[in-house]
Design a protein around this motif. Structure first.
Motif, PDB file in Angstrom:
ATOM      1  N   GLN A 125       0.813  -1.210   0.000  1.00  0.00           N
ATOM      2  CA  GLN A 125       0.000   0.000   0.000  1.00  0.00           C
ATOM      3  C   GLN A 125       0.852   1.268   0.000  1.00  0.00           C
ATOM      4  O   GLN A 125       0.353   2.351  -0.274  1.00  0.00           O
ATOM      5  CB  GLN A 125      -0.963   0.003   1.186  1.00  0.00           C
ATOM      6  CG  GLN A 125      -2.033  -1.069   1.096  1.00  0.00           C
ATOM      7  CD  GLN A 125      -2.876  -0.954  -0.156  1.00  0.00           C
ATOM      8  OE1 GLN A 125      -3.325   0.123  -0.538  1.00  0.00           O
ATOM      9  NE2 GLN A 125      -3.090  -2.082  -0.824  1.00  0.00           N
ATOM     10  N   SER A 126       2.133   1.123   0.295  1.00  0.00           N
ATOM     11  CA  SER A 126       3.029   2.285   0.330  1.00  0.00           C
ATOM     12  C   SER A 126       3.693   2.569  -1.014  1.00  0.00           C
ATOM     13  O   SER A 126       4.290   3.627  -1.193  1.00  0.00           O
ATOM     14  CB  SER A 126       4.122   2.061   1.386  1.00  0.00           C
ATOM     15  OG  SER A 126       3.539   1.935   2.663  1.00  0.00           O
ATOM     16  N   PHE A 127       3.613   1.633  -1.942  1.00  0.00           N
ATOM     17  CA  PHE A 127       4.250   1.801  -3.243  1.00  0.00           C
ATOM     18  C   PHE A 127       3.431   2.691  -4.164  1.00  0.00           C
ATOM     19  O   PHE A 127       2.210   2.672  -4.119  1.00  0.00           O
ATOM     20  CB  PHE A 127       4.388   0.454  -3.957  1.00  0.00           C
ATOM     21  CG  PHE A 127       5.392  -0.495  -3.365  1.00  0.00           C
ATOM     22  CD1 PHE A 127       6.387  -0.068  -2.509  1.00  0.00           C
ATOM     23  CD2 PHE A 127       5.345  -1.835  -3.687  1.00  0.00           C
ATOM     24  CE1 PHE A 127       7.309  -0.954  -1.982  1.00  0.00           C
ATOM     25  CE2 PHE A 127       6.266  -2.730  -3.175  1.00  0.00           C
ATOM     26  CZ  PHE A 127       7.249  -2.291  -2.314  1.00  0.00           C
ATOM     27  N   LYS A 128       4.128   3.419  -5.036  1.00  0.00           N
ATOM     28  CA  LYS A 128       3.410   4.071  -6.129  1.00  0.00           C
ATOM     29  C   LYS A 128       3.273   3.112  -7.308  1.00  0.00           C
ATOM     30  O   LYS A 128       2.488   3.335  -8.211  1.00  0.00           O
ATOM     31  CB  LYS A 128       4.077   5.377  -6.545  1.00  0.00           C
ATOM     32  CG  LYS A 128       5.319   5.266  -7.388  1.00  0.00           C
ATOM     33  CD  LYS A 128       5.788   6.651  -7.823  1.00  0.00           C
ATOM     34  CE  LYS A 128       6.928   6.565  -8.806  1.00  0.00           C
ATOM     35  NZ  LYS A 128       7.337   7.879  -9.292  1.00  0.00           N
ATOM     36  N   SER A 129       4.031   2.020  -7.272  1.00  0.00           N
ATOM     37  CA  SER A 129       3.925   0.981  -8.306  1.00  0.00           C
ATOM     38  C   SER A 129       2.566   0.310  -8.228  1.00  0.00           C
ATOM     39  O   SER A 129       1.980   0.185  -7.155  1.00  0.00           O
ATOM     40  CB  SER A 129       4.988  -0.102  -8.092  1.00  0.00           C
ATOM     41  OG  SER A 129       6.260   0.450  -7.949  1.00  0.00           O
TER      42      SER A 129
END
Length: 140
Positions: A125-129
């Motif tokens: 949930q922390s990724f921009k991917s």
């Protein structure tokens, strides 16, 4: 709020050493194709492994929450790096391929558990991917 700490130290050329707060420590390097050392952790490996290991732990948690009899769980992961004209790059997608074997529950319930695991995966949930889940669900 939880705080996680990490320390890194340069060890010459393209080699570093890292200490994690839970006691793990190891060498790391740039990938060999970027003048790094083979056979040690790379930041790219760590990025993909962070998504995979966090999602894995959340799948285990979700199966417990749904009171599932988990027989086996394996997850392969791959990260696709997109490179730009200015030579910058980023992980465009991370694809997780869980193979989960569960006894006696409907496939739809297992899929809900996999969806819940992604929702509660702090790392994913922390990724921009974009994180994509492509499961293989086996019911015994």
């Amino acid at each position: 709020m939880a705080i996680y700490k990490n320390k890194v130290e340069w060890r010459g050329e393209h080699l570093g050493y890292t200490w994690c707060q839970n006691g793990v420590e190891m060498e790391f390097s740039a990938p060999p194709d970027l003048f790094g050392k083979a056979g040690v952790l790379t930041p790219e490996d760590a990025f993909v492994a962070a998504a995979n290991t966090c999602y894995f732990m959340m799948v285990v948690w979700a199966t417990e929450r749904f009171k599932m009899d988990l027989v086996s769980l394996q997850i392969e992961a791959e990260g696709e790096v997109e490179e730009h004209l200015d030579r910058t790059s980023w992980f465009k997608t991370v694809i997780l391929y869980p193979k989960i074997v569960v006894k006696g529950k409907p496939k739809e319930m297992v899929q809900r558990a996999l969806d819940m695991a992604l929702k509660y995966s702090t790392i994913c949930q922390s990724f921009k991917s974009q994180v994509i889940i492509k499961p293989e669900i086996v019911i015994q």
